[in-house]
Design an enzyme around this catalytic site. Structure first.
Site, PDB file in Angstrom:
ATOM      1  N   LYS A   5       0.638  -1.326   0.637  1.00 23.93           N
ATOM      2  CA  LYS A   5       0.147   0.168   0.168  1.00 23.93           C
ATOM      3  C   LYS A   5       1.279   1.468  -0.082  1.00 23.93           C
ATOM      4  O   LYS A   5       0.319   2.028  -0.692  1.00 23.93           O
ATOM      5  CB  LYS A   5      -0.687  -0.265   1.614  1.00 23.93           C
ATOM      6  CG  LYS A   5      -1.117   1.445   1.493  1.00 23.93           C
ATOM      7  CD  LYS A   5      -2.327   1.362   2.725  1.00 23.93           C
ATOM      8  CE  LYS A   5      -2.073   1.794   3.690  1.00 23.93           C
ATOM      9  NZ  LYS A   5      -1.788   3.429   4.408  1.00 23.93           N
ATOM     10  N   ASN A   6       1.725   1.156   0.929  1.00 28.63           N
ATOM     11  CA  ASN A   6       2.776   2.508   0.821  1.00 28.63           C
ATOM     12  C   ASN A   6       3.247   2.776   0.407  1.00 28.63           C
ATOM     13  O   ASN A   6       4.447   3.917   0.140  1.00 28.63           O
ATOM     14  CB  ASN A   6       3.253   2.476   2.936  1.00 28.63           C
ATOM     15  CG  ASN A   6       1.982   2.924   3.625  1.00 28.63           C
ATOM     16  OD1 ASN A   6       1.048   3.374   3.217  1.00 28.63           O
ATOM     17  ND2 ASN A   6       2.242   2.386   4.923  1.00 28.63           N
ATOM     18  N   CYS A 100      -6.143   7.104   9.447  1.00 29.13           N
ATOM     19  CA  CYS A 100      -6.486   6.150  10.914  1.00 29.13           C
ATOM     20  C   CYS A 100      -6.125   7.209  12.028  1.00 29.13           C
ATOM     21  O   CYS A 100      -5.234   8.118  12.347  1.00 29.13           O
ATOM     22  CB  CYS A 100      -4.759   5.623  11.097  1.00 29.13           C
ATOM     23  SG  CYS A 100      -5.138   3.965   9.411  1.00 29.13           S
ATOM     24  N   ARG A 105      -1.452  14.354  14.512  1.00 28.40           N
ATOM     25  CA  ARG A 105      -1.067  13.241  12.461  1.00 28.40           C
ATOM     26  C   ARG A 105      -0.576  15.032  12.334  1.00 28.40           C
ATOM     27  O   ARG A 105      -1.923  15.190  11.175  1.00 28.40           O
ATOM     28  CB  ARG A 105      -2.210  12.751  11.733  1.00 28.40           C
ATOM     29  CG  ARG A 105      -1.326  11.276  12.676  1.00 28.40           C
ATOM     30  CD  ARG A 105      -1.927   9.773  12.122  1.00 28.40           C
ATOM     31  NE  ARG A 105      -1.139   9.385  10.856  1.00 28.40           N
ATOM     32  CZ  ARG A 105      -1.081   8.187   9.381  1.00 28.40           C
ATOM     33  NH1 ARG A 105      -2.381   8.636   9.464  1.00 28.40           N
ATOM     34  NH2 ARG A 105      -0.648   8.686   9.130  1.00 28.40           N
ATOM     35  N   PRO A 106      -0.469  15.857  13.021  1.00 26.28           N
ATOM     36  CA  PRO A 106       0.047  17.359  12.172  1.00 26.28           C
ATOM     37  C   PRO A 106       0.627  16.862  11.053  1.00 26.28           C
ATOM     38  O   PRO A 106       1.033  16.016  10.148  1.00 26.28           O
ATOM     39  CB  PRO A 106       0.931  18.003  13.534  1.00 26.28           C
ATOM     40  CG  PRO A 106       1.046  16.953  13.851  1.00 26.28           C
ATOM     41  CD  PRO A 106       1.106  15.840  14.058  1.00 26.28           C
ATOM     42  N   ASP A 291       3.650  -0.008  13.103  1.00 29.82           N
ATOM     43  CA  ASP A 291       2.244  -0.641  12.386  1.00 29.82           C
ATOM     44  C   ASP A 291       2.209  -1.746  12.495  1.00 29.82           C
ATOM     45  O   ASP A 291       0.494  -2.864  12.401  1.00 29.82           O
ATOM     46  CB  ASP A 291       1.968  -0.531  10.667  1.00 29.82           C
ATOM     47  CG  ASP A 291       2.227   0.303   9.773  1.00 29.82           C
ATOM     48  OD1 ASP A 291       1.936   2.047  10.387  1.00 29.82           O
ATOM     49  OD2 ASP A 291       2.631   1.393   9.069  1.00 29.82           O
ATOM     50  N   VAL A 313       5.844   6.223  18.175  1.00 23.57           N
ATOM     51  CA  VAL A 313       5.560   6.813  17.314  1.00 23.57           C
ATOM     52  C   VAL A 313       4.539   7.392  16.828  1.00 23.57           C
ATOM     53  O   VAL A 313       4.490   8.624  17.049  1.00 23.57           O
ATOM     54  CB  VAL A 313       5.818   6.229  15.788  1.00 23.57           C
ATOM     55  CG1 VAL A 313       5.526   6.961  14.173  1.00 23.57           C
ATOM     56  CG2 VAL A 313       7.032   5.080  15.963  1.00 23.57           C
ATOM     57  N   ARG A 384      -8.681  -1.190   3.878  1.00 25.60           N
ATOM     58  CA  ARG A 384      -8.042  -0.242   3.485  1.00 25.60           C
ATOM     59  C   ARG A 384      -6.581  -0.322   3.069  1.00 25.60           C
ATOM     60  O   ARG A 384      -5.953   0.349   2.006  1.00 25.60           O
ATOM     61  CB  ARG A 384      -8.000   1.169   4.596  1.00 25.60           C
ATOM     62  CG  ARG A 384      -9.276   2.539   4.272  1.00 25.60           C
ATOM     63  CD  ARG A 384      -8.750   3.297   5.249  1.00 25.60           C
ATOM     64  NE  ARG A 384      -8.094   3.518   5.669  1.00 25.60           N
ATOM     65  CZ  ARG A 384      -7.356   4.628   6.110  1.00 25.60           C
ATOM     66  NH1 ARG A 384      -7.780   4.772   7.237  1.00 25.60           N
ATOM     67  NH2 ARG A 384      -6.096   5.518   5.817  1.00 25.60           N
TER      68      ARG A 384
HETATM   69  N1  EPU Z   1       4.724  14.391  12.485  1.00 22.60           N
HETATM   70  C1  EPU Z   1       4.781  15.434  12.811  1.00 22.60           C
HETATM   71  N2  EPU Z   1       4.402  16.879  11.850  1.00 22.60           N
HETATM   72  C2  EPU Z   1       3.802  16.554  10.322  1.00 22.60           C
HETATM   73  C3  EPU Z   1       4.789  14.943   9.693  1.00 22.60           C
HETATM   74  C4  EPU Z   1       4.635  13.973  11.382  1.00 22.60           C
HETATM   75  O1  EPU Z   1       5.026  15.703  14.020  1.00 22.60           O
HETATM   76  O2  EPU Z   1       4.115  17.219   9.315  1.00 22.60           O
HETATM   77  C5  EPU Z   1       4.634  12.634  13.274  1.00 22.60           C
HETATM   78  C6  EPU Z   1       3.574  11.721  13.592  1.00 22.60           C
HETATM   79  O3  EPU Z   1       2.469  12.239  14.199  1.00 22.60           O
HETATM   80  C7  EPU Z   1       4.530  11.776  13.892  1.00 22.60           C
HETATM   81  C8  EPU Z   1       5.732  10.823  13.572  1.00 22.60           C
HETATM   82  O4  EPU Z   1       5.496  12.368  13.005  1.00 22.60           O
HETATM   83  O5  EPU Z   1       4.427  10.760  15.489  1.00 22.60           O
HETATM   84  C9  EPU Z   1       6.155   9.746  12.296  1.00 22.60           C
HETATM   85  O6  EPU Z   1       5.133   9.728  11.704  1.00 22.60           O
HETATM   86  P1  EPU Z   1       5.396   9.812   9.744  1.00 22.60           P
HETATM   87  O7  EPU Z   1       5.142  11.433   9.450  1.00 22.60           O
HETATM   88  O8  EPU Z   1       6.543   9.248   9.571  1.00 22.60           O
HETATM   89  O9  EPU Z   1       3.444   8.876   9.280  1.00 22.60           O
HETATM   90  P2  EPU Z   1       3.281   9.090   7.800  1.00 22.60           P
HETATM   91  O10 EPU Z   1       4.427   9.578   7.100  1.00 22.60           O
HETATM   92  O11 EPU Z   1       2.161   9.680   8.347  1.00 22.60           O
HETATM   93  C10 EPU Z   1       3.265   6.960   7.202  1.00 22.60           C
HETATM   94  C11 EPU Z   1       2.486   5.588   6.817  1.00 22.60           C
HETATM   95  C12 EPU Z   1       2.171   4.946   8.185  1.00 22.60           C
HETATM   96  C13 EPU Z   1       3.266   4.248   8.627  1.00 22.60           C
HETATM   97  C14 EPU Z   1       3.946   5.595   9.186  1.00 22.60           C
HETATM   98  C15 EPU Z   1       5.302   5.382   9.648  1.00 22.60           C
HETATM   99  C16 EPU Z   1       2.115   5.768   4.575  1.00 22.60           C
HETATM  100  C17 EPU Z   1       1.151   6.438   4.017  1.00 22.60           C
HETATM  101  N3  EPU Z   1       1.346   5.918   5.673  1.00 22.60           N
HETATM  102  O12 EPU Z   1       2.790   7.491   7.650  1.00 22.60           O
HETATM  103  O13 EPU Z   1       1.459   4.083   7.914  1.00 22.60           O
HETATM  104  O14 EPU Z   1       2.598   4.135  10.659  1.00 22.60           O
HETATM  105  O15 EPU Z   1       4.735   6.447   8.365  1.00 22.60           O
HETATM  106  O16 EPU Z   1       5.425   4.138   9.740  1.00 22.60           O
HETATM  107  O17 EPU Z   1       2.645   5.615   4.463  1.00 22.60           O
HETATM  108  C18 EPU Z   1      -0.089   2.366   8.152  1.00 22.60           C
HETATM  109  O18 EPU Z   1      -0.391   1.704   6.853  1.00 22.60           O
HETATM  110  O19 EPU Z   1      -1.511   2.432   8.448  1.00 22.60           O
HETATM  111  C19 EPU Z   1      -0.129   3.484   8.669  1.00 22.60           C
HETATM  112  C20 EPU Z   1      -0.181   4.482   9.483  1.00 22.60           C
END
Ligand code: EPU
Length: 405
Positions: A5-6, A100, A105-106, A291, A313, A384
């Protein structure tokens, strides 16, 4: 295993960077892909599914710069469209991305990055508006490691003017895979898969379309591995890359499972009792994947002794444990990041609701080993990220059926 997916999602969003159509193969047929297709079609991208899992995306015409609210709210990954839209239309509007329910998730890091690349940003009545005459490269340090943050700024930098350096970048294997695809189309990206990524921007010259073959889903493979170790017996998992799961596999062994691996397969077996683990700490890749935290907690409810799980995380990714307790688990919440699991305890059937993709899957594993018939609601969340999970688990002997809603 299916395509990740990702990985596939990022290729779909990258279609806007290309002047000719791109082809995405081995696409998982999951709800997040279908919502992404709708989101892209809404702005004018032509998406055609040829055979099976092959999608062709033609982003020759982009007719809108507002991203559809309901679709953005259904999926966090939609944020990946913002950079490419900004490059193509010079302006883009969208609401805060949903998805999710696993924490705040900012999107502050994304906004900071686009701001440093020259975008003007406003937020009014819940709508972000970004506009720019020209995006330029920048030297950007991620304050915390972010997977989609890294992918997003990398994609934006590809067509910006000048050099971008991304520091403290995420290391997930999907990132170098995306970079390789972009480079094949004419981008110049160095260092993807390391903490420092350098991108020489093309100042607006688009990439030439090619073929993206989605890599196997490491989280799906890990989910089946945890399922096998929890249920006991032996399971062969094909079409996966065990190297992407080394910390999970070590944790499974520490708990008493036996693992055999080859280049693209693994066998998980568990004949003896499960043992608790002192501490399981989620971390950015290559650490233990957040995850897989919820499925692993279900396993630990069956392990002898006390385990501490530390989710570092996301701050809201342990809320589902109350439902596991209703099923008979003994889990004590220390704070929003830490739980103590005392096992083993038999689990009993209950009615539960999936809060997100991965906790939903954890409930399926819990229900599969519980005594009685459980009802899992909101399975849209599971769909999803996991394709036909009911049929695939049924083939493994789980008594599972999909109820019509
Ligand atoms: N964060 C911030 N500010 C931002 C962006 C992120 O504070 O602007 C924080 C998040 O709140 C979190 C941390 O940074 O505490 C790390 O989050 P990250 O940005 O790495 O997560 P993501 O990119 O939103 C992706 C995957 C997630 C997976 C995470 C961690 C995708 C579409 N999503 O999310 O996948 O859990 O990386 O590996 O690639 C899933 O597939 O079920 C899923 C949630």
């Amino acid at each position: 295993m299916m395509g990740a997916k990702n990985d596939a999602l990022k290729a779909f969003y990258s279609s806007l960077l290309f002047s000719s159509p791109i082809t995405v193969k081995n696409t998982p047929l999951i709800e997040d892909i279908f919502r992404t297709q709708e989101l892209l079609e809404d702005i004018g991208v032509k998406v055609t599914k040829s055979s099976g899992r092959v999608f062709k995306l033609d982003a020759g015409t982009i007719k809108k710069s507002f991203l559809k609210k309901s679709l953005v709210e259904s999926m966090r990954a939609s944020i990946l469209l913002v950079g490419p839209m900004l490059l193509r239309k010079k302006n883009v509007s969208f609401v805060h991305p949903g998805g999710c329910v696993i924490g705040k998730r900012p999107i502050d890091i994304f906004l900071d990055g686009w701001g440093k690349m020259g975008a003007k940003i406003t937020l009014s009545r819940g709508i972000y508006r970004l506009h720019t005459a020209l995006l330029h490269g920048c030297d950007f340090t991620f304050p915390i490691v972010s997977m989609t943050g890294t992918e997003s700024l990398m994609m934006t930098a590809v067509l910006a003017k000048g050099r971008t350096i991304l520091r403290n970048a995420a290391l997930e294997p999907e990132i170098p895979h995306l970079a390789k695809f972009l480079n094949e189309g004419g981008a110049t990206i160095y260092g993807a898969g390391t903490p420092t990524i350098t991108i020489e921007g093309s100042a607006g010259r688009p990439l030439k379309g090619g073929i993206f073959t989605t890599m196997p889903d490491r989280i799906e493979a890990g989910s089946f591995a945890v399922f096998a170790a929890t249920r006991g017996g032996k399971l062969t998992i094909k079409n996966c890359n065990p190297e992407h799961l080394s910390v999970l596999l070590k944790a499974l062994e520490d708990c008493g499972a036996q693992i055999k691996t080859g280049k693209n397969w693994m066998i998980v077996s568990r004949l003896a009792k499960l043992r608790a683990i002192d501490i399981l700490k989620t971390r950015e890749y290559p650490g233990f994947p957040t995850d897989l935290q919820a499925p692993f907690v279900v396993l630990l409810t069956q392990a002898e002794g006390t385990s501490l799980v530390f989710e570092t995380v996301f701050e809201g990714r342990l809320n589902y444990v109350e439902d596991l307790n209703r099923m008979g688990a003994h889990i004590t919440t220390c704070d929003s990041h830490r739980v103590l699991i005392n096992g083993p305890t038999p689990l009993f059937a209950r009615r539960v609701e999936s809060p997100d993709i991965r906790a939903g899957l954890a409930f399926v594993i819990a229900a599969a080993i519980a005594d009685g018939e459980s009802l899992i609601e909101n399975v849209y969340q599971i769909d999803r990220g996991y394709e036909r999970i009911d049929k695939r688990l049924k083939a493994l002997g789980v008594d599972i059926r999909r109820e019509n809603s």
